[in-house]
Design a protein around this motif. Structure first.
Motif, PDB file in Angstrom:
ATOM      1  N   ARG A  28       0.485  -1.165   0.274  1.00  0.00           N
ATOM      2  CA  ARG A  28      -0.154  -0.366   0.209  1.00  0.00           C
ATOM      3  C   ARG A  28       1.303   0.951  -0.228  1.00  0.00           C
ATOM      4  O   ARG A  28       1.695   1.223   0.902  1.00  0.00           O
ATOM      5  N   GLU A  30       1.222   5.669  -0.520  1.00  0.00           N
ATOM      6  CA  GLU A  30       0.996   6.919  -0.558  1.00  0.00           C
ATOM      7  C   GLU A  30       1.619   8.126  -1.190  1.00  0.00           C
ATOM      8  O   GLU A  30       3.040   8.330  -1.073  1.00  0.00           O
ATOM      9  N   ARG A  37      -3.437   7.588  -1.902  1.00  0.00           N
ATOM     10  CA  ARG A  37      -3.100   5.905  -2.060  1.00  0.00           C
ATOM     11  C   ARG A  37      -3.257   5.368  -2.636  1.00  0.00           C
ATOM     12  O   ARG A  37      -4.566   5.055  -3.509  1.00  0.00           O
TER      13      ARG A  37
END
Length: 104
Positions: A28, A30, A37
């Motif tokens: 994940r 950002e 994101r």
């Protein structure tokens, strides 16, 4: 990685974990520019196994050629196809990672 929103290449990894099958990693991320994101997946890219012929011609490894050769060698013997498939799989597993294999 490029941000799918703003195309910036600056990002940070927020979370990282193995995927369900264990063969991939889910990250994940950002974006540092826009804050959006997004998720990326990483997996190992296997190098293709090549067979080098006597003429120095290279071709991709074909597991079925091993099976056909085993069938021809065992035509008068009572070997089930499952056994021949298992032998071919064993040969393929031993050769994976070698990159190039000569036919000799």
């Amino acid at each position: 990685m490029r941000c799918p929103n703003c195309s910036s290449i600056d990002d940070k990894v927020v979370d990282s974990r193995a995927s369900d099958d264990g063969a991939t990693i889910r990250r994940r991320r950002e974006c540092l520019a826009c804050g959006r994101r997004f998720t990326t997946y990483e997996r190992l890219e296997e190098a293709p196994l090549l067979v080098v012929k006597r003429s120095m011609h290279r071709e991709p490894f074909d597991r079925m050629k091993i099976v056909v050769g085993l069938r021809a060698a065992a035509k008068s013997r009572p070997l089930p196809d499952d056994t021949l498939e298992a032998i071919a799989s064993s040969v393929e597993e031993q050769l994976i990672g070698a990159g190039e294999v000569p036919t000799e």
